[in-house]
Design a protein around this motif. Structure first.
Motif, PDB file in Angstrom:
ATOM      1  N   LEU A   1      -7.652  20.841   6.245  1.00  0.00           N
ATOM      2  CA  LEU A   1      -8.251  21.321   4.999  1.00  0.00           C
ATOM      3  C   LEU A   1      -9.720  21.686   5.238  1.00  0.00           C
ATOM      4  CD1 LEU A   1      -8.347  21.662   1.884  1.00  0.00           C
ATOM      5  CD2 LEU A   1      -8.820  19.236   1.734  1.00  0.00           C
TER       6      LEU A   1
ATOM      7  N   ARG B   1      -8.185  15.388  -8.525  1.00  0.00           N
ATOM      8  CA  ARG B   1      -6.826  15.833  -8.202  1.00  0.00           C
ATOM      9  C   ARG B   1      -6.420  15.439  -6.776  1.00  0.00           C
ATOM     10  NH1 ARG B   1      -7.142  21.888 -10.435  1.00  0.00           N
ATOM     11  NH2 ARG B   1      -4.909  22.011 -10.165  1.00  0.00           N
ATOM     12  N   ASN B   2      -7.411  15.326  -5.877  1.00  0.00           N
ATOM     13  CA  ASN B   2      -7.096  14.909  -4.511  1.00  0.00           C
ATOM     14  C   ASN B   2      -6.453  13.527  -4.482  1.00  0.00           C
ATOM     15  OD1 ASN B   2      -7.863  17.229  -3.286  1.00  0.00           O
ATOM     16  ND2 ASN B   2      -9.862  16.495  -2.615  1.00  0.00           N
TER      17      ASN B   2
ATOM     18  N   SER C   1     -13.122  18.261 -10.414  1.00  0.00           N
ATOM     19  CA  SER C   1     -11.665  18.225 -10.658  1.00  0.00           C
ATOM     20  C   SER C   1     -10.908  18.107  -9.336  1.00  0.00           C
ATOM     21  CB  SER C   1     -11.205  19.443 -11.445  1.00  0.00           C
ATOM     22  OG  SER C   1     -11.145  20.574 -10.608  1.00  0.00           O
ATOM     23  N   GLU C   2     -11.449  18.709  -8.268  1.00  0.00           N
ATOM     24  CA  GLU C   2     -10.811  18.580  -6.951  1.00  0.00           C
ATOM     25  C   GLU C   2     -10.821  17.124  -6.490  1.00  0.00           C
ATOM     26  OE1 GLU C   2      -9.460  20.986  -4.252  1.00  0.00           O
ATOM     27  OE2 GLU C   2      -8.907  21.409  -6.310  1.00  0.00           O
TER      28      GLU C   2
ATOM     29  N   ARG D   1      -2.970  14.305  -5.232  1.00  0.00           N
ATOM     30  CA  ARG D   1      -2.344  15.083  -4.160  1.00  0.00           C
ATOM     31  C   ARG D   1      -2.012  14.208  -2.953  1.00  0.00           C
ATOM     32  NH1 ARG D   1      -6.755  19.530  -4.838  1.00  0.00           N
ATOM     33  NH2 ARG D   1      -5.697  21.024  -6.185  1.00  0.00           N
ATOM     34  N   HIS D   2      -2.933  13.281  -2.661  1.00  0.00           N
ATOM     35  CA  HIS D   2      -2.732  12.430  -1.477  1.00  0.00           C
ATOM     36  C   HIS D   2      -2.488  11.004  -1.949  1.00  0.00           C
ATOM     37  CE1 HIS D   2      -5.821  15.624  -0.539  1.00  0.00           C
ATOM     38  NE2 HIS D   2      -4.685  16.085  -0.058  1.00  0.00           N
TER      39      HIS D   2
END
Lengths: 217, 288
Positions: free
Chosen positions: B201, B13-14, B9-10, B17-18
């Motif tokens: 990050l 979603r990244n 999911s990261e 996000r970016h």
């Protein structure tokens, strides 16, 4: 809990720390004080293994750092909570996501993550702020978020490197009070600061640094 | 399992996000792969075209006047064995007479009292040849056979077509190599930049106790998703352009641009591979 024996580290420019000796006991709240550039952050970095000593012996939570394999470092870091002057929050995630990261790293189930994040946010006084992004929070709130992120994994010790550096006097005072409250619940704390007025009269042990050496060491 | 779900999911979603870096990466993958795909299609179609044109190459072999149909059939058998020859068709003396009558409306036997037309054969060459076809050695071999009188062929036209094909193949090959290198550099650098922008990050996750694998997986998934989306868009655009082109070509020239789905698979696979390798190398560098 943490032990430094004759530890020295020097940067390329020659600064660093020399012949450092001290012990931190479990559950203790210790201040690490000294002016800017005296070596406080270097001590912190040596504890969380961002730097390795040139000489001497460091034992963190029963582990001799010199004998620790690099791939094992993350597992030792999970037992340490860290708070930084500039917060180190992730600006592309909201407060909930920021605080939840350590739990995802450990592999805590999703439903438990939610419960623990809400509980810790309440504990640090950030209830109902979970959807906000770091830039929408005040400096004091960001630092509380940072404390929540450090605390959520139940660390054995919290390292706070100049946590009040960017805060006004009132927010700084409240933050130290919050750290003391956390300490009373059993978590050891090592807090670096150059603000003598903030720490004096609190009755905690003090390690004083000057020019890379312990002043009383 | 929860950790794996979180990491996947990261990765997804990244992308959100970016957005800006993701769009840049996807766009560069899209442009370069669209170009590569177009060149593949051009190469493939020029190949199909040359194969079609080669079916039209006609070599007519006329046998000497004294050669009987039976002897002509035997010589034709020898011609068929020459490398590069696909098929042969015998035109007997009687067939030649009939063709003459059909074309000129005259019965030449009635005029002359005998059939003066020789037996002949039509030779078709192999259309599937990896390189250009040089028809001259084939003609020499046929001419050297006993009983062969004359060989007619469109030598100049064939040479022109084959030379043109060679130029296309060479030009496209060079362009493919250059664009391929550019693609690797562009995709690699875009992904490097997206990861470079997230050094903080990586640093924070390390300090929080994340293992290298935990840090790497979302980055790699993000890079792969970018490659996949860019390649997918390039594929859709390419197929769209081919379909649009075919609508006009069919109307105007009764031709169609051929498209091999393998090109699509290669494009997607290529993008994923480059994205993965670059992503892996760059994250590993920042983790060191």
């Amino acid at each position: 809990m943490i032990s430094f024996k004759n530890v020295s580290y020097s940067y390329r420019n020659g600064s660093g720390v020399t012949n450092i000796n001290f012990n931190l006991d479990p559950g203790e709240f210790t201040f690490l004080i000294g002016p800017t550039g005296s070596g406080k952050t270097t001590i912190m970095k040596l504890i969380y293994m961002d730097l390795y000593p040139d000489s001497g012996k460091i034992v963190i939570l029963g582990t001799n750092v010199a004998k620790l394999k690099r791939r094992k470092i993350p597992f030792l870091r999970r037992r340490i909570g860290m708070i930084f002057q500039d917060y180190h929050l992730l600006n592309d995630r909201n407060l909930f996501e920021n605080v939840a990261i350590p739990l995802h790293i450990i592999g805590i189930p999703r439903n438990e993550v939610e419960e623990r994040v809400y509980r810790i946010l309440e504990e640090v006084g950030l209830t109902n702020k979970e959807k906000q992004y770091p830039e929408e929070l005040s400096g004091g709130e960001q630092q509380r978020a940072c404390i929540a992120r450090a605390l959520i994994k139940d660390p054995e010790i919290i390292l706070a490197d100049e946590p009040t550096g960017n805060l006004d006097p009132i927010a700084s005072f409240e933050l130290v009070n919050l750290l003391e409250q956390i300490n009373r619940e059993g978590t050891a704390i090592l807090m670096a600061s150059h603000n003598y007025n903030l720490i004096k009269g609190r009755g905690h042990p003090i390690i004083e640094m000057r020019d890379g050496k312990l002043r009383n060491g | 399992m929860d950790k794996l779900a979180f990491l996947i999911s990261e990765g997804v979603r990244n992308l959100w996000r970016h957005k800006l870096t993701a769009i840049t990466a996807i766009f560069s993958v899209f442009i370069t792969l669209f170009l590569i795909g177009s060149l593949f299609v051009i190469t493939q179609n020029s190949h199909y075209l040359i194969e079609y044109l080669r079916t039209k190459y006609k070599i007519e072999v006329f046998f000497k006047a004294g050669v009987t149909n039976e002897q002509a059939r035997k010589i034709m058998g020898v011609i068929k064995e020459i490398p590069g020859v696909r098929s042969t068709t015998l035109i007997t003396k009687e067939d030649a007479l009939r063709i003459f009558k059909d074309q000129f409306g005259e019965d030449i036997v009635a005029i002359l009292g005998y059939n003066p037309l020789p037996a002949s054969c039509v030779v078709n060459i192999n259309r599937k040849q990896p390189d250009s076809v040089d028809i001259r050695p084939l003609i020499s071999k046929i001419k050297s056979l006993d009983g062969v009188d004359q060989v007619n062929y469109q030598g100049r036209l064939i040479r022109r077509i084959e030379n043109f094909y060679q130029k296309i193949v060479r030009g496209v090959s060079i362009a493919v190599i250059i664009i391929l290198l550019l693609t690797i550099i562009i995709i690699a650098n875009t992904i490097k930049l997206t990861i470079h922008a997230k050094q903080d990050l990586i640093k924070i996750l390390k300090l929080l106790g994340a293992t290298n694998l935990f840090i790497k997986i979302p980055f790699l998934l993000e890079a792969i998703f970018q490659g996949l989306i860019g390649a997918g868009l390039a594929l859709v655009a390419l197929v769209g352009v081919i379909h649009a082109g075919n609508t006009y070509l069919e109307k105007l020239f009764h031709m169609r641009i051929q498209y091999d789905p393998v090109v699509g698979a290669i494009m997607v696979g290529f993008a994923i591979l480059i994205a993965f390798l670059t992503g892996y190398r760059t994250v590993t560098k920042y983790l060191a």
